[in-house]
Design a protein around this motif. Sequence first.
Motif, short mmCIF file in Angstrom:
data_model
loop_
_atom_site.label_atom_id
_atom_site.label_comp_id
_atom_site.label_asym_id
_atom_site.label_seq_id
_atom_site.Cartn_x
_atom_site.Cartn_y
_atom_site.Cartn_z
N HIS A 69 -1.58 9.28 0.32
CA HIS A 69 -1.02 10.81 0.63
C HIS A 69 -2.41 11.77 -0.84
O HIS A 69 -2.10 12.94 -0.50
N PHE A 107 -5.10 11.55 -1.10
CA PHE A 107 -6.88 11.18 -1.44
C PHE A 107 -7.42 12.20 -0.97
O PHE A 107 -6.03 13.20 0.17
N SER A 134 -9.18 6.05 7.87
CA SER A 134 -7.84 5.60 7.30
C SER A 134 -7.41 4.04 8.71
O SER A 134 -6.80 3.49 7.79
N THR A 181 0.60 16.33 1.04
CA THR A 181 0.20 15.62 -0.24
C THR A 181 0.95 15.99 -1.24
O THR A 181 2.05 15.10 -2.17
N TYR A 215 -17.02 9.29 -0.03
CA TYR A 215 -15.82 8.82 -1.00
C TYR A 215 -15.88 8.78 -2.46
O TYR A 215 -16.65 7.50 -1.88
N THR A 228 -3.23 4.30 6.05
CA THR A 228 -3.03 5.07 5.30
C THR A 228 -3.90 5.23 3.98
O THR A 228 -4.49 3.77 3.71
N HIS A 252 -5.41 11.72 5.45
CA HIS A 252 -5.24 10.54 4.63
C HIS A 252 -4.77 9.82 5.65
O HIS A 252 -4.85 8.61 5.19
N CYS A 309 -13.15 9.53 5.92
CA CYS A 309 -11.97 9.94 6.08
C CYS A 309 -11.38 8.11 6.35
O CYS A 309 -11.19 9.23 7.82
#
Length: 452
Positions: free
Chosen positions: A326, A328, A299, A312, A436, A323, A341, A297
């Motif tokens: 949103h 993700f 960012s 989200t 991811y 970011t 995110h 994650c």
Amino acid sequence: MDRMNYALADTEIPTHWYNLMADLPSPPPPVLHPGTKQPVGPDDLKPLFPMALIMQEVSTAPTIEIPEEVQQIYRKWRPTPLYRARRLEQELGTPAHIYYKYEGASPVGSHKLNTALAQAYYNREEGIRRIATETGAGQWGSALALAGAYMGIDIQVFMVKVSYQQKPYRRAMMETYGARVVPSPSEETNAGRTILKQNPASTGSLGIAISEAVEVAATHADTHYSLGSVLNHVLLHQTVVGQEAIKQMEKAGEYPDIVIGCAGGGSNFAGLSFPFVGANLKKGKKTRIIAVEPASCPSLTKGRYAYDFGDTAGLTPLVKMYTLGHAFLPPAIHAGGLRYHGMAPLVSHLHALKLIEARAYPQRACFEAGIQFARCEGTIPAPETNHAVKAAIDEALRCKQSGRKEVILFNLSGHGHFDMQAYSDYLSGSLQDDVYSEQELAAAMADLPSVP
Ligand SMILES: *Cc1c(COP(=O)(O)O)cnc(C)c1O
């Protein structure tokens, strides 16, 4: 005997929060209304937050006084200890000196109570009777639940349903402090009912839980909403950590060359580092400041510096931050508190100005570091904190190679006593380095709101 614990008298806790905004070379970009794309004013935020916190959000005063009642309760666990990790230094064979500030000493086991208490105080002063919030793994919910008990405010926590089922002890902790914990999605809000109609088996997400808590606050005059990270006022409240650390490092007769914190929304990182960033800006100090995030994650290290929604569902104002989009949804790593995110706008601004560094690590390397730390120092760090431990160890090993004695300070943001399942998984070899999907990330990035 060499000292290991640099304690402060309880009369030495800070009387003011430190406001980095006053010392920045340029102000961070404004927060925008999602409809008009114009800067939001205090009135836009009034249904959700007390005016005192809204004013702190935009304040450029160099310091803000901590209310006497909040200072008094801080003294139950503050000043938190600063330790030198001498056994870890020996084990690594490094000339570096490693110090850590132990925020796990708070009654809820993390730094989050520093802001929960302040937020509950200002809400009570404004006549608010109830605060609604969301929690993922339960750390923020526990902190606000205790703050509500101290201040006599009802706390309603929307807990992501999968965590509600898997983390019964965190739920029990919140209920012990008197909070009402509701698994989200719930039947109690339009947002929750809509999701349940589409998918009765939904196990929830942080985004859905935020929507439920915001809806409760927006539709009840006696209820506000509260956030445990990201916002300027949250980071501000955490600066008690770094201010204490500066005094404690003085007692140790040293000043850090490197300051490290793990970063999810950015609050514990900011709490320790902002006073040192201020000293870099004002006093010509040259401390390296490092934010550490999970590779799953990332960012700050892989995201884009752009305007995006904080949640989200896309209900919040637009903030400029690093970011991943949103939409993700990061893999379900054990460091649940780092699965956000975005990144705090102030931390993002510092990164864009190149005043801080950022790096990312996969979770197994972080658990390995956390276990090495625990076997030397005794304290078992939270999975989130292990990211900071890993960076501190890597920097100490770099010092070993170069033979340079550098002073490293990191924030031990919380203990891992409620996260032993994660340690079990690591020790039994079943913990994976989840990556991811590049495709999902690209799709989320393509979904960023357009801002002229
Ligand atoms: C919530 C949490 C974090 C991540 O949040 P930040 O706002 O980035 O500090 C890190 N460590 C612990 C122990 C936490 O509870």
